[in-house]
Scaffold this active site. Sequence first.
Site, PDB file in Angstrom:
ATOM      1  N   SER A  63       0.837  -1.202   0.000  1.00  0.00           N
ATOM      2  CA  SER A  63       0.000   0.000   0.000  1.00  0.00           C
ATOM      3  C   SER A  63       0.879   1.263   0.000  1.00  0.00           C
ATOM      4  O   SER A  63       1.648   1.450  -0.943  1.00  0.00           O
ATOM      5  CB  SER A  63      -0.958  -0.066   1.191  1.00  0.00           C
ATOM      6  OG  SER A  63      -1.983   0.872   1.041  1.00  0.00           O
ATOM      7  N   ASP A  76     -10.109  -5.721  -2.901  1.00  0.00           N
ATOM      8  CA  ASP A  76      -9.460  -4.710  -2.047  1.00  0.00           C
ATOM      9  C   ASP A  76     -10.389  -3.500  -1.908  1.00  0.00           C
ATOM     10  O   ASP A  76     -10.793  -2.902  -2.910  1.00  0.00           O
ATOM     11  CB  ASP A  76      -8.143  -4.299  -2.715  1.00  0.00           C
ATOM     12  CG  ASP A  76      -7.269  -3.402  -1.847  1.00  0.00           C
ATOM     13  OD1 ASP A  76      -7.816  -2.546  -1.132  1.00  0.00           O
ATOM     14  OD2 ASP A  76      -6.043  -3.561  -1.917  1.00  0.00           O
ATOM     15  N   HIS A  98      -7.412  -6.059   1.189  1.00  0.00           N
ATOM     16  CA  HIS A  98      -6.209  -5.233   1.380  1.00  0.00           C
ATOM     17  C   HIS A  98      -5.346  -5.716   2.553  1.00  0.00           C
ATOM     18  O   HIS A  98      -4.300  -5.145   2.809  1.00  0.00           O
ATOM     19  CB  HIS A  98      -6.669  -3.790   1.646  1.00  0.00           C
ATOM     20  CG  HIS A  98      -5.585  -2.753   1.512  1.00  0.00           C
ATOM     21  ND1 HIS A  98      -4.975  -2.467   0.306  1.00  0.00           N
ATOM     22  CD2 HIS A  98      -5.017  -1.922   2.417  1.00  0.00           C
ATOM     23  CE1 HIS A  98      -4.080  -1.495   0.490  1.00  0.00           C
ATOM     24  NE2 HIS A  98      -4.079  -1.161   1.766  1.00  0.00           N
TER      25      HIS A  98
END
Length: 276
Positions: free
Chosen positions: A145, A221, A254
């Site tokens: 991320s 996600d 995620h």
Amino acid sequence: MERIEEHACHGGRQQVWKHASETLSCEMRLGVYLPPQTERAACAVLYWLSGLTCTEQNFITKAGAQRYAAEHGLILVAPDTSPRGPGVADAEGYDIGLGAGFYVDATQSPWSLQYRMHEYVTQELPALVETFFPTTQTRSISGHSMGGHGALVAALRNPGRYRSVSAFSPIVAPSQVPWGQKAFTQYLGSDTAAWKEWDTVELVRDASERLPLLIDQGEADEFLDPQLRPDLLRRACADAGHPLHLRMRAGYDHSYYFIASFIGEHIAHHAAALRG
Ligand SMILES: N[C@@H](CCC(=O)N[C@@H](CS)C(=O)NCC(=O)O)C(=O)O
């Protein structure tokens, strides 16, 4: 350097160290996994950059990477995600300030005093690690991320420094998405011309080294749109002729459950590049 944790793990040792960082003017913690091979020989290092809200703990406790590092004989180094401690600048919200350094070197007050995570990760940290641990002085880098953004930018801005780069669910176009726009306005100012040198989609356009990008992205996600936008990277890499191996993974979100599912493949990829 002071060791504050040590645990036997897959035949090696998972440690946490703290040290006084010159770049960040504060005490920083880092996770270091020493695979069993380091008892006899120097090993290459894989740096891991974590995402928003993380410390040095998330990766070492959740990804299950040590098993694969032990298999391939790689040292894992996982730093914190921002400067920390009394007096360090912060602001409202999980996506700015503490835990959200975005791996840039800030130019704006009050952040520019200590928010220099790019320099820390690419210069001070490798120098420290290569002094204290038995390394071959060869490096690769990966992250998740915000940390995926950090890893891609670190590799693209420092040709020759890393043998390979990969990312999970990275923020690839910070100049075009809400997380990046908020952070870059604070850290780099409102002149968006200065943002380009911290943006993967911009940096691939004229990268001097065409290091392949390995990326895994979950299709379930929750941040895919509007924050992550792998489609923008796919187009930029196609336009620039930059090698991209982007794998969309059906059903994955995620979280670190996603990372744990594919970290073995990433470590195998880095181990192959580091051997070559
Ligand atoms: N909505 C989340 C955003 C933060 C988030 O999802 N962080 C990711 C990286 S961008 C993470 O790794 N969190 C810590 C963890 O899962 O251990 C929050 O408010 O905490």
